[in-house]
Motif scaffolding. Structure first.
Motif, PDB file in Angstrom:
ATOM      1  N   ILE A  33      60.992 -45.180 -38.545  1.00 10.50           N
ATOM      2  CA  ILE A  33      60.531 -46.307 -39.364  1.00 10.50           C
ATOM      3  C   ILE A  33      61.077 -47.657 -38.888  1.00 10.50           C
ATOM      4  O   ILE A  33      60.788 -48.686 -39.505  1.00 10.50           O
ATOM      5  N   ASN A  34      61.840 -47.662 -37.788  1.00 12.82           N
ATOM      6  CA  ASN A  34      62.436 -48.926 -37.338  1.00 12.82           C
ATOM      7  C   ASN A  34      61.505 -49.680 -36.389  1.00 12.82           C
ATOM      8  O   ASN A  34      61.860 -50.029 -35.268  1.00 12.82           O
ATOM      9  N   PHE A  35      60.287 -49.905 -36.876  1.00 16.91           N
ATOM     10  CA  PHE A  35      59.313 -50.718 -36.145  1.00 16.91           C
ATOM     11  C   PHE A  35      58.560 -51.567 -37.157  1.00 16.91           C
ATOM     12  O   PHE A  35      58.597 -51.306 -38.359  1.00 16.91           O
ATOM     13  N   GLU A  36      57.884 -52.597 -36.664  1.00 18.08           N
ATOM     14  CA  GLU A  36      57.061 -53.443 -37.520  1.00 18.08           C
ATOM     15  C   GLU A  36      55.614 -53.363 -37.057  1.00 18.08           C
ATOM     16  O   GLU A  36      55.325 -52.920 -35.935  1.00 18.08           O
ATOM     17  N   ILE A  37      54.710 -53.796 -37.922  1.00 17.17           N
ATOM     18  CA  ILE A  37      53.290 -53.833 -37.588  1.00 17.17           C
ATOM     19  C   ILE A  37      52.807 -55.273 -37.604  1.00 17.17           C
ATOM     20  O   ILE A  37      53.064 -56.009 -38.570  1.00 17.17           O
ATOM     21  N   ILE A  38      52.140 -55.672 -36.546  1.00 18.14           N
ATOM     22  CA  ILE A  38      51.486 -56.979 -36.482  1.00 18.14           C
ATOM     23  C   ILE A  38      49.987 -56.712 -36.410  1.00 18.14           C
ATOM     24  O   ILE A  38      49.517 -56.104 -35.442  1.00 18.14           O
ATOM     25  N   VAL A  39      49.231 -57.131 -37.409  1.00 20.50           N
ATOM     26  CA  VAL A  39      47.777 -56.986 -37.360  1.00 20.50           C
ATOM     27  C   VAL A  39      47.209 -58.260 -36.741  1.00 20.50           C
ATOM     28  O   VAL A  39      47.334 -59.352 -37.304  1.00 20.50           O
ATOM     29  N   ALA A  40      46.612 -58.126 -35.563  1.00 23.42           N
ATOM     30  CA  ALA A  40      46.006 -59.252 -34.835  1.00 23.42           C
ATOM     31  C   ALA A  40      44.538 -59.321 -35.227  1.00 23.42           C
ATOM     32  O   ALA A  40      43.712 -58.570 -34.719  1.00 23.42           O
ATOM     33  N   ASP A  41      44.210 -60.215 -36.136  1.00 24.36           N
ATOM     34  CA  ASP A  41      42.907 -60.247 -36.802  1.00 24.36           C
ATOM     35  C   ASP A  41      42.064 -61.415 -36.291  1.00 24.36           C
ATOM     36  O   ASP A  41      42.343 -62.576 -36.564  1.00 24.36           O
ATOM     37  N   ASP A  42      40.992 -61.077 -35.573  1.00 28.98           N
ATOM     38  CA  ASP A  42      40.141 -62.082 -34.923  1.00 28.98           C
ATOM     39  C   ASP A  42      39.066 -62.629 -35.883  1.00 28.98           C
ATOM     40  O   ASP A  42      37.887 -62.717 -35.529  1.00 28.98           O
ATOM     41  N   GLY A  43      39.477 -62.975 -37.126  1.00 28.77           N
ATOM     42  CA  GLY A  43      38.564 -63.661 -38.024  1.00 28.77           C
ATOM     43  C   GLY A  43      37.883 -62.813 -39.072  1.00 28.77           C
ATOM     44  O   GLY A  43      36.789 -63.165 -39.551  1.00 28.77           O
ATOM     45  N   SER A  44      38.507 -61.703 -39.475  1.00 26.84           N
ATOM     46  CA  SER A  44      37.904 -60.838 -40.493  1.00 26.84           C
ATOM     47  C   SER A  44      37.855 -61.539 -41.850  1.00 26.84           C
ATOM     48  O   SER A  44      38.602 -62.483 -42.115  1.00 26.84           O
ATOM     49  N   ASP A  45      36.984 -61.022 -42.733  1.00 26.29           N
ATOM     50  CA  ASP A  45      36.856 -61.591 -44.077  1.00 26.29           C
ATOM     51  C   ASP A  45      37.929 -61.010 -45.013  1.00 26.29           C
ATOM     52  O   ASP A  45      38.832 -60.279 -44.584  1.00 26.29           O
ATOM     53  N   GLU A  46      37.808 -61.312 -46.300  1.00 29.09           N
ATOM     54  CA  GLU A  46      38.830 -60.960 -47.288  1.00 29.09           C
ATOM     55  C   GLU A  46      39.049 -59.454 -47.453  1.00 29.09           C
ATOM     56  O   GLU A  46      40.109 -59.024 -47.905  1.00 29.09           O
ATOM     57  N   ARG A  47      38.041 -58.643 -47.111  1.00 29.15           N
ATOM     58  CA  ARG A  47      38.189 -57.198 -47.260  1.00 29.15           C
ATOM     59  C   ARG A  47      39.350 -56.669 -46.418  1.00 29.15           C
ATOM     60  O   ARG A  47      40.116 -55.802 -46.856  1.00 29.15           O
ATOM     61  N   THR A  48      39.486 -57.204 -45.217  1.00 30.24           N
ATOM     62  CA  THR A  48      40.574 -56.779 -44.330  1.00 30.24           C
ATOM     63  C   THR A  48      41.920 -57.226 -44.878  1.00 30.24           C
ATOM     64  O   THR A  48      42.894 -56.460 -44.871  1.00 30.24           O
ATOM     65  N   LYS A  49      41.988 -58.443 -45.374  1.00 33.10           N
ATOM     66  CA  LYS A  49      43.229 -58.940 -45.973  1.00 33.10           C
ATOM     67  C   LYS A  49      43.650 -58.055 -47.146  1.00 33.10           C
ATOM     68  O   LYS A  49      44.835 -57.750 -47.318  1.00 33.10           O
ATOM     69  N   SER A  50      42.684 -57.621 -47.946  1.00 31.62           N
ATOM     70  CA  SER A  50      42.983 -56.759 -49.089  1.00 31.62           C
ATOM     71  C   SER A  50      43.590 -55.427 -48.655  1.00 31.62           C
ATOM     72  O   SER A  50      44.538 -54.920 -49.275  1.00 31.62           O
ATOM     73  N   VAL A  51      43.035 -54.847 -47.570  1.00 29.64           N
ATOM     74  CA  VAL A  51      43.562 -53.582 -47.036  1.00 29.64           C
ATOM     75  C   VAL A  51      45.005 -53.767 -46.562  1.00 29.64           C
ATOM     76  O   VAL A  51      45.874 -52.935 -46.845  1.00 29.64           O
TER      77      VAL A  51
END
Length: 274
Positions: A33-51
């Motif tokens: 668990i000693n890692f982080e996640i970076i979501v590189a989002d190329d312009g998705s709408d609010e649905r992705t932010k909600s997830v």
């Protein structure tokens, strides 16, 4: 930087929230668990932010959502932003349609070596399984099991070896495969310093081998690529690629040709601009 943070997993995505939900779930099951996640989002709408927000609220992992406005295919630009947002010395790149086996992050970290990048692959799920796979299937690791996949209609081919659980078999197949070790964005890892040294991704590049080019500059700069396609396991959800276009490929091939001919180690169109 967190003292115990070993890796940053950079996941690229664009308007596929249900795929991303499954992919993020696979990272909640990792053996470390000693890692982080970076979501590189190329312009998705609010649905992705909600997830992402929902996942963040239910995990101990540090999750960073790096977003830019939708202005066509600008994956290289958002990946550069994600690199700069990362908080660890080691980066694992993957895509929002690739579900990671529970030992994915640990294996990348166990196999890492100074002056090397690790070149992984993926196993392609068929359309039927891709449409019906559930979080429970991922929790139970069914989607990495030969027998389960075959029972669901997956073809029985040599490629199922990409899901081997045997470290000895994986090591042998990594040595024997004729597939060249390259920078393939769905499953590759490297030290952050090594990709910063070549100024990250070339932001002129469109879809089609845009990831290979940064790897070629890294090779020109002395980084060797190690084949680990049978060790770092992920499965790829089936989908069409309507965004492929000839003009983009012509541009990308021209840039890659220049990189190879000039043995370029640095791009003026990367993280820092002239």
């Amino acid at each position: 930087m967190q003292s115990n943070l070993k890796a940053s997993v950079i996941i690229s995505t664009y308007n596929q929230p249900e795929w991303l939900r499954l992919v993020l779930h696979s990272y909640s099951l990792q053996t470390i668990i000693n890692f982080e996640i970076i979501v590189a989002d190329d312009g998705s709408d609010e649905r992705t932010k909600s997830v992402i927000d929902e996942f963040s609220a239910n995990t101990e992992l540090n999750v960073i959502h790096v977003w830019q406005e939708d202005d066509g295919f600008r994956k290289t630009k958002i990946l550069n932003k994600a690199i700069m947002a990362s908080n660890s010395h080691y980066l694992i790149f993957t895509d929002g349609d690739c579900i990671a086996r529970k030992d994915f992050v640990a294996t990348h970290l166990n196999l890492r070596r100074k002056t090397y990048a690790l070149s992984g692959g993926y196993f392609k799920l068929n359309a039927s399984i891709s449409k019906t796979i559930t979080a429970k299937d991922i929790t139970q690791q069914n989607c990495f099991d030969d027998d389960w996949l075959i029972s669901k209609g997956q073809s029985k081919t040599f490629k199922l070896n990409k899901l081997t659980k045997s470290k000895i078999k994986a090591k042998l197949l990594n040595k024997l495969t004729p597939t060249k070790a390259t920078f393939d964005g769905m499953n590759v890892s490297c030290y952050k310093a090594d990709i910063l040294a070549v100024n990250g991704f070339d932001e002129r590049m469109q879809y089609g081998a845009e990831d290979r080019e940064v790897g070629e500059r890294m090779m020109n700069n002395g980084i060797k690529f190690l084949q680990v396609r049978y060790s770092t396991i992920c499965v790829h959800l089936f989908h069409e690629r309507p965004y492929k276009n000839e003009a983009a490929m012509v541009l990308n091939n021209k840039i890659r040709k220049s990189t190879k001919q000039n043995k370029s180690r640095f791009t003026d169109f990367g993280i820092t601009k002239k």
